[in-house]
Design an enzyme around this catalytic site. Structure first.
Site, PDB file in Angstrom:
ATOM      1  N   GLU A 168    -101.584 -24.964  -0.850  1.00 33.65           N
ATOM      2  CA  GLU A 168    -101.029 -24.295  -1.980  1.00 33.65           C
ATOM      3  C   GLU A 168    -100.710 -24.971  -3.158  1.00 33.65           C
ATOM      4  O   GLU A 168    -100.171 -25.889  -2.939  1.00 33.65           O
ATOM      5  CB  GLU A 168     -99.953 -23.629  -1.357  1.00 33.65           C
ATOM      6  CG  GLU A 168    -100.026 -22.759  -0.407  1.00 33.65           C
ATOM      7  CD  GLU A 168     -98.562 -21.963  -0.267  1.00 33.65           C
ATOM      8  OE1 GLU A 168     -97.591 -21.993  -0.749  1.00 33.65           O
ATOM      9  OE2 GLU A 168     -98.409 -21.489   1.224  1.00 33.65           O
ATOM     10  N   TRP A 203     -89.726 -19.126  -9.091  1.00 31.06           N
ATOM     11  CA  TRP A 203     -88.498 -19.679  -8.134  1.00 31.06           C
ATOM     12  C   TRP A 203     -87.717 -20.714  -8.904  1.00 31.06           C
ATOM     13  O   TRP A 203     -86.437 -21.067  -8.252  1.00 31.06           O
ATOM     14  CB  TRP A 203     -88.745 -20.172  -6.704  1.00 31.06           C
ATOM     15  CG  TRP A 203     -90.031 -20.906  -6.303  1.00 31.06           C
ATOM     16  CD1 TRP A 203     -91.384 -20.516  -6.003  1.00 31.06           C
ATOM     17  CD2 TRP A 203     -90.101 -22.200  -6.700  1.00 31.06           C
ATOM     18  NE1 TRP A 203     -92.069 -21.597  -5.792  1.00 31.06           N
ATOM     19  CE2 TRP A 203     -91.585 -22.655  -6.280  1.00 31.06           C
ATOM     20  CE3 TRP A 203     -89.313 -23.365  -6.982  1.00 31.06           C
ATOM     21  CZ2 TRP A 203     -91.981 -24.099  -6.405  1.00 31.06           C
ATOM     22  CZ3 TRP A 203     -89.605 -24.835  -7.077  1.00 31.06           C
ATOM     23  CH2 TRP A 203     -91.105 -24.866  -6.816  1.00 31.06           C
ATOM     24  N   GLU A 223     -95.174 -23.239   6.340  1.00 30.49           N
ATOM     25  CA  GLU A 223     -94.071 -23.997   5.877  1.00 30.49           C
ATOM     26  C   GLU A 223     -92.802 -24.151   6.789  1.00 30.49           C
ATOM     27  O   GLU A 223     -91.747 -23.613   6.271  1.00 30.49           O
ATOM     28  CB  GLU A 223     -93.503 -23.498   4.393  1.00 30.49           C
ATOM     29  CG  GLU A 223     -94.588 -23.877   3.493  1.00 30.49           C
ATOM     30  CD  GLU A 223     -93.994 -23.612   2.150  1.00 30.49           C
ATOM     31  OE1 GLU A 223     -93.250 -22.836   1.832  1.00 30.49           O
ATOM     32  OE2 GLU A 223     -94.766 -24.359   1.111  1.00 30.49           O
TER      33      GLU A 223
HETATM   34  C1  GLA Z   1     -94.409 -21.350  -0.578  1.00 28.92           C
HETATM   35  C2  GLA Z   1     -95.069 -20.387   0.515  1.00 28.92           C
HETATM   36  C3  GLA Z   1     -95.732 -19.095   0.069  1.00 28.92           C
HETATM   37  C4  GLA Z   1     -95.286 -18.848  -1.488  1.00 28.92           C
HETATM   38  C5  GLA Z   1     -95.055 -19.941  -2.333  1.00 28.92           C
HETATM   39  C6  GLA Z   1     -94.519 -19.658  -3.797  1.00 28.92           C
HETATM   40  O1  GLA Z   1     -95.229 -22.333  -0.664  1.00 28.92           O
HETATM   41  O2  GLA Z   1     -95.766 -21.042   1.409  1.00 28.92           O
HETATM   42  O3  GLA Z   1     -95.869 -18.339   0.545  1.00 28.92           O
HETATM   43  O4  GLA Z   1     -93.900 -18.412  -1.363  1.00 28.92           O
HETATM   44  O5  GLA Z   1     -94.202 -20.894  -1.790  1.00 28.92           O
HETATM   45  O6  GLA Z   1     -94.434 -20.846  -4.678  1.00 28.92           O
END
Ligand code: GLA
Ligand code: ZN
Length: 751
Positions: A334, A342, A179
């Site tokens: 993901e 969060w 990310e």
């Molecule tokens: C992002 C990150 C993960 C995790 C998720 C949690 O997508 O890539 O490592 O922190 O958020 O939602």
């Protein structure tokens, strides 16, 4: 010495060209990964657990039909415990054992979060924010993208991993970083300032050209040396928009160069495909450009289960990934198995939603469904983020749904590689988004890609399959596959796009342009002679002024009207957040009549424009037989648009026969968008994937397979479904009932 007066042409430089995703020319993910059914699994962080848990993980992964895990994303501190000394054996052993169990690995380069030694021994590697504060260690992604030590150590780690595991049969894909830009998208440290200057020198050659491009005669901002130029950190008031726009480009470039460096190193040692996980329409990264360097497009996506329109978020992000992949399949890297941690409030996924949304992604082109993360962490910032194996273990709804989702995906082998075919397209452009947010005024326009999302949503709600496509195409790039193309608020004027749209319209497409579009050039300078720039010949209109509505004016003390003799009879141009429109064209009246009784009225939100219809087509247009534009709807004076009353709000121009170029000079509300789309889709002969579906049911087709997705809380009945449901193996012989939050994947045909 250059003249202090520059023509508009002198500050216009052509945008960098994006020749279309390289992934379009590469094999599909299932071929690259050797899949026979969609990939299924998640981020796997075994270093957070002991050996007994690892052994249990292998059994549970088999039970859940997991066939792919992402490994090592946050393992740098374990892989390089001291600078320059590597401990890779433990990782190799895990890859071996996963491979022996039949689970493939998407191996991370582990460079997303540098270890404590880097921060302690090289504090200059930590990023600096716009206020000049250097951020500390103890979270993640705490690196400056220009830091020499970060660049050297991340490249060296990628090399060490590629040398050791590059030809391991268990490693099927590389996962570069993680990310990019999610937390640290820009850095204002001295190293970044220096790198920014070098980037500017490369772009402009010398300081005079930069002065011209940035319009530095405004507010005495003229530079006499590139060494005087700084990043746009905290300043007394407004920044120079051109500086901001170049800063966005530079920051994107800096992160991309990190990813590209690692990808190049991996390819020197390994034949496996390379990805990095995108974040949907993440604002600060131009994914059209990033996609060029990747073999597989992958996405992280976290729609909020508390949002009734979350299923649109699924569709939007998925259509975007398919676009970035050049129309080929992509992989969901993901999603949350249930809740995230969060948000202010973190709603769990509703029963059935994990499978339903996974299938929706597949329906929109995904050939793999991975989650964050395999096992819910016991410690750290993500302790309360769901995992496929939750804190409660197997005795949980999450686990049951994880297992049933894995089983369902196993039955979808026939979907792999199949295309989604769309006749409608929405144009999306990051640089325009940057230019619009860098501009000071004319109005702060909502959330990112607001117009593109809104028009995509209207098409989605109407059941129409839609592609997302870039604005920066080759001039005249072939868009002839589309019968309907929407250009929603593309702030930068792109002559190449205009040529492509002209050709598409001349070949019979319906082109719908929505303002504000074509307002600035690629250097953030205003387009002169009427906004819309290169699109004016096609549309036959020009925008002469912006008329933002500024919201309800506060009512003053009513007793004031007794004494304010002068001001009590004065209105304002913007007393409301909406303005009314009146249909002029008979066809639009008929659409509205059919939508309800009494017929709904047309409205626009906070944005409106004064436009002029060109009375006579230009010579070139006349030669092609293009008529002047005609007015479809006018502002009717209701709401805040009284000064616009009677002026054109929506126009259309017949372009050489079947094609039409529409211009929409306001941000229509959802109902007005739907009404206009009914009319435009009828002209375009663009139809829903399946007509007349009950509320809550979405239909998407991949190749021969029809997905019916019931997002609603009620059971839904659909008639005329004939074929085999791949998920249950059962035959559908006409009438089917979909339970709430459930889906069918029917091979063969319908109706
Ligand atoms: C992002 C990150 C993960 C995790 C998720 C949690 O997508 O890539 O490592 O922190 O958020 O939602
Ligand atoms: Zn920096």
């Amino acid at each position: 010495m250059t003249s202090p007066v520059h023509s508009a042409a002198a500050v216009t430089h052509q945008p960098e060209r994006t020749p279309g995703p390289a992934t379009a020319r590469r094999p599909a993910p299932h071929e690259l990964l050797g899949l026979t059914s969609p990939a299924y699994g998640g981020d796997y962080n075994p270093e957070q657990w002991d050996e007994a848990t690892f052994a249990e993980d292998l059994e549970l992964m088999a039970e859940a039909s997991v066939n792919l895990v992402s490994l090592g994303i946050f393992s740098w501190a374990r892989l390089e415990p001291c600078e320059g000394s590597y401990e890779l054996d433990w990782l190799v052993e895990i890859v071996d054992r996963l491979h022996d169990t039949g689970i493939a690995v998407d191996l991370a380069t582990a460079t997303a979060s540098p270890p404590a030694w880097m921060a302690a021994d090289h504090p200059e590697s930590l990023p600096v924010n716009a206020d000049g504060v250097r951020l500390g260690f103890g979270s993640r992604q705490q690196y400056c993208p220009s830091s020499t030590v970060y660049r050297e150590r991340s490249a060296a780690l990628a090399r060490a991993l590629a040398e050791r595991l590059g030809d391991h049969p268990g490693v099927v894909m590389w996962h570069v970083g993680n990310e990019y830009g999610c937390h640290t998208a820009e850095c204002f440290c001295p190293a970044c300032a220096q790198a920014f200057r070098a980037w500017l020198a490369d772009r402009y050659g010398d300081v005079e050209r930069l002065n011209t491009a940035w319009g530095t005669d405004f507010w005495s901002q003229r530079y006499t040396s590139l060494e005087q130029v700084d990043p746009p950190a905290a300043m007394p008031t407004f920044h120079n928009p051109a500086q901001l726009l170049d800063w966005r480009r530079f920051s994107d470039h800096q992160l991309r160069s990190l990813m590209e460096t690692e990808a190049r190193i991996l390819r020197e040692h390994s034949r496996q495909p390379v990805t990095t996980n995108f974040m949907g329409d993440f604002p600060t990264i131009d994914y059209w450009r990033w996609a060029e360097s990747l073999d597989i497009i992958s996405d992280d996506s976290y729609p909020d289960p508390a949002d009734p329109a979350a299923a649109h978020e699924v569709a939007w992000a998925s259509d975007l990934m398919r676009g970035l992949a050049g129309g080929r399949p992509w992989i969901l890297m993901e999603q949350a198995p249930s809740a995230v941690q969060w948000r202010g409030r973190n709603s769990p996924k509703r029963p059935g939603q994990l499978l339903l949304w996974s299938l929706a992604r597949v329906a929109h082109g995904a050939d793999g469904i991975l989650q964050f993360q395999w096992r819910q962490s016991r410690q750290g910032a993500e302790t309360f983020h769901s995992g496929m194996v939750p804190h409660a273990g197997r005795a949980s709804r999450t686990w049951d749904e994880v297992v049933s989702t894995g089983r369902a995906l196993k039955r979808l082998g026939p979907v792999l590689g199949e295309p989604v075919r769309a006749e409608a397209a929405v144009v999306l452009d990051w640089e325009s988004q940057w230019a619009m947010s860098a501009a000071i005024g004319p109005v702060e326009l909502g959330e990112r890609f607001e117009a593109a999302r809104a028009w995509h949503r209207s098409l989605w709600e109407a059941g129409i399959a839609t592609d997302l496509i870039p604005a920066k195409t080759d001039p005249g790039a072939d868009l002839s596959g589309y019968r309907l193309i929407i250009v929603p608020t593309i702030f930068i004027d792109y002559p190449g796009l205009a040529r492509s749209l002209e050709q598409a319209a001349a070949a019979g497409a319906q082109v719908v342009v929505v303002g504000p579009t074509g307002v600035v050039d690629a250097g953030a300078g205003a387009v002169l002679g009427g906004y819309l720039g290169s699109l004016r010949p096609l549309l036959g209109v020009r925008v002469t002024d912006h008329a933002a509505l500024s919201g309800p004016v506060e009512q003053s003390d009513p007793r004031g009207s007794l004494v304010n003799r002068l001001s009590r009879v004065v209105g304002t141009p913007a007393a409301e957040t909406w303005t009314g429109l009146e249909a002029v064209a008979e066809t639009l009246h008929r659409v509205l009549d059919r939508m309800g009784s009494p017929a709904p009225d047309l409205r626009a939100g906070g944005w409106a424009e004064e436009i002029r219809v060109d009375e006579a087509p230009g010579d070139a247009e006349a030669a092609q037989g293009w008529e002047p534009a005609e007015v479809v709807a006018v502002f009717d004076g209701r709401g805040g648009g009284s000064d616009l009353a009677g002026r054109p709000a929506i126009t259309r121009r017949a372009v050489g026969g079947a094609g039409t170029a529409w211009y929409v000079a306001a941000d229509l509300d959802a109902l007005s968008r739907a009404a206009l789309l009914r009319l435009v889709c009828a002209h375009a002969r663009v139809r829903p994937v399946v007509a007349d579906l009950p509320d809550g049911v979405e239909a998407q087709r991949r190749g021969e397979i029809l997905f019916l997705l019931n997002h609603g809380d009620r059971a839904a009945e659909v008639a005329g479904v004939v074929g085999t449901d791949l998920l249950s193996g059962e035959a559908c012989t006409g009438h089917v009932v979909l339970a709430p939050r459930s889906a069918l994947a029917v091979r063969d045909n319908m109706r």
